[in-house]
Write an enzyme that holds these catalytic residues in place. Structure first.
Site, short mmCIF file in Angstrom:
data_model
loop_
_atom_site.label_atom_id
_atom_site.label_comp_id
_atom_site.label_asym_id
_atom_site.label_seq_id
_atom_site.Cartn_x
_atom_site.Cartn_y
_atom_site.Cartn_z
N GLY A 90 1.13 6.22 -11.13
CA GLY A 90 1.05 6.02 -12.57
C GLY A 90 2.42 5.78 -13.18
N GLY B 203 1.52 -0.17 -2.76
CA GLY B 203 0.25 -0.66 -2.23
C GLY B 203 -0.49 -1.55 -3.21
N GLY C 199 -2.51 -1.13 -5.86
CA GLY C 199 -2.34 -0.94 -7.29
C GLY C 199 -0.95 -1.27 -7.77
N ASP D 117 -3.04 2.41 4.92
CA ASP D 117 -4.41 2.03 5.31
C ASP D 117 -4.53 0.59 5.78
OD1 ASP D 117 -5.13 4.55 4.54
OD2 ASP D 117 -6.15 3.95 2.69
N MET E 251 -6.69 8.70 7.75
CA MET E 251 -6.63 7.98 6.49
C MET E 251 -7.51 6.73 6.55
SD MET E 251 -3.71 9.55 7.33
CE MET E 251 -2.54 8.36 7.91
N GLU F 159 -11.39 8.86 6.06
CA GLU F 159 -11.65 9.71 4.90
C GLU F 159 -12.68 9.12 3.93
OE1 GLU F 159 -8.36 9.97 2.03
OE2 GLU F 159 -7.38 8.38 3.16
N ILE G 75 1.11 12.60 9.24
CA ILE G 75 1.30 11.19 9.56
C ILE G 75 2.07 10.49 8.45
CG2 ILE G 75 0.06 9.01 9.87
CD1 ILE G 75 -2.16 10.58 11.28
#
Length: 474
Positions: A158, A182, A184, A213, A256, A312, A371
């Site tokens: 954010g 990433g 966003g 990911d 993940m 996940e 990780i």
């Protein structure tokens, strides 16, 4: 947004913006690399302005040439005088291996290749532009940071305020912005670029894809993915030892992968100790014939132990009663998902407690934060170096509003709008997923309705000549 260039042969160039598109009469300068002794022995070091990289490399003889991207690399002329450059680097979102390596190589690349001596670190993510002081970055400061996990600049979710950020960029005299983040973060980087262009500022905005990911579209992979797969082996190996050492031992490992199951899939293939891999793209069900619980019972009877790897984001519709819906473009942080690993472990325990015919010994391992926090391995260190240097070359050449990343093994400049069109996912009708099924010997868990839905989704990825658009390495 830059329009695609289409030729009669079906050649489509998804080009990236350039500073000269909106600032006329920009001066150019000879590339300092021509006087750099480290590069004087390299033949054809400069990238030709017409060099492109094809997105689709498996084609029919009569296929159109398809989509191409501008090849990354140094240009013979640059649009920044080295003495006028003031660059900044910011890291946003969650941690992943390789962040410090990219920071180091951007700083060292600017300094050693182009003679740029003013590089600032923005602390604490996007909010650092307007709420914190910057830190000067030099080769001496960043010399050993690639040996550490995390990011020396700090990070956060954010805090994106386009107007405040661009005000800060303008006030500080920054003219190159390197944004590590990433899906966003890259969307928000595009907003920064649009505002910079609206104001007519000579500022290159460059995105560097960071997501553990590996779910950023178009590119082959992002930083930290190789390290994550390698480190996941430790958890899987521990789960296998625990399971094998107990009567009817079950090891459950959560990895993940909120929306894409690449880490789980590749870790499973690399391990060969996994009996079942569950990912968000492949629905499964627990009870009844062909369900997961029946498969667990059968595997325990066959070999006395088993290991389950679950991403996940897998099975979230079973926890909530409906699939989670997240508009990631509007989300300031990753939405918390229920812990599917704990849920699955409890469901397995409850099932075998009821039948009472087969006592089990279940161990649950969640290595997520272990990780995320480790330094990058050798493979990722090399990858991060190439990515960082490609980003620097692009910015110095005057390109802006792009993300740098590998397409079919070659680093390219990719316009933000393509990166932000959606997340990359495992295609479970491709051969890589078939290879996994043949390794684990697990059922697909697809009922007839799910099979039809998957086939329909697959057709959406077809190209105009009927070939499938690859989502993962083949």
């Amino acid at each position: 947004m830059v329009d695609s260039t289409t030729a009669a042969s079906g050649f489509v160039l998804e080009d990236v913006p350039h500073l000269s598109d909106y600032i006329p009469h920009l001066p150019t300068y000879p590339d300092p690399l021509q006087d750099n002794p480290s590069y004087s022995v390299v033949a054809q070091y400069y990238v030709n302005v017409d060099d492109t990289v094809a997105q689709q490399i498996v084609v029919h003889k009569n296929s159109p040439r398809g989509t191409h991207f501008r090849r990354a690399g140094p240009a013979q002329k640059v649009y920044f005088d080295s003495e006028e450059v003031c660059a900044c680097i910011v890291t946003c979102g969650g941690l992943c291996p390789g962040l410090n390596t990219v920071i180091r190589e951007i700083v060292c690349g600017l300094y050693h290749m182009y003679g740029v001596h003013r590089v600032l670190g923005i602390q604490g993510g996007y909010t650092g532009f307007y709420s914190r002081n910057t830190v000067p970055l030099t080769p001496k400061v960043v010399n050993d940071i690639h040996k550490r996990g995390g990011t020396i600049l700090g990070t956060s979710y954010g805090g994106h305020d386009t107007s405040k950020i661009v005000d800060s960029i303008e006030d500080r005299g920054i003219n190159q912005v390197y944004i590590l983040g990433g899906y966003g973060t890259q969307y928000e980087a595009a907003m920064i670029f649009e505002e910079v262009r609206r104001r007519g500022l000579k500022v290159a905005v460059v995105g560097i894809p960071k997501t553990i990911d590996n779910d950023i579209p178009v590119i082959d992979k992002s930083i930290g993915f190789d390290t994550a797969v390698e480190e996941a082996q430790r958890a899987i190996s521990s789960a296998h030892v625990e399971a094998e050492s107990a009567e009817n031992g079950i090891g459950v490992v959560k990895l993940m992968g909120r929306y894409s199951g690449f880490i789980a899939m590749y870790a499973t293939l690399a391990s060969r100790d996994v009996d079942c891999c569950l990912i968000p793209e492949s629905p499964f069900y627990m009870d009844g014939p062909g369900g997961l619980l029946e498969f667990i019972e059968r595997r325990l009877k066959e070999q006395g132990h088993m290991v389950i790897v679950i991403a996940e984001g897998a099975g979230q519709e079973l926890l909530c009663g409906h699939p989670p819906i997240v508009n990631k473009q509007e989300a300031s942080a990753d939405q918390l998902l229920p812990d599917v690993g704990l849920w699955l472990s409890q469901k397995i325990k409850d099932h075998f407690a009821k039948c009472r015919k087969m006592p089990i010994n279940l161990k649950y391992i969640d290595p997520t934060y272990m990780i995320r926090a480790i330094p990058s391995n050798a493979s990722d260190n090399v990858f991060c170096t190439l990515l960082a240097q490609s980003a620097v070359h692009g910015a110095m050449a005057g390109y802006t509003g792009f993300t740098v990343g590998p397409v079919n093994g070659r680093n390219c400049y990719i316009p933000f709008h393509l990166i932000n069109e959606g997340e990359k996912r495992v295609v479970i009708t491709d051969r890589m997923w078939a290879r996994l099924l043949s390794s684990t010997h697990q059922p697909s868990f697809l009922n007839p309705k799910d099979s039809i839905a998957v086939r329909e989704e697959r057709t959406e990825h077809q190209t105009s000549d009927g070939q499938s658009q690859p989502e993962i390495a083949d």
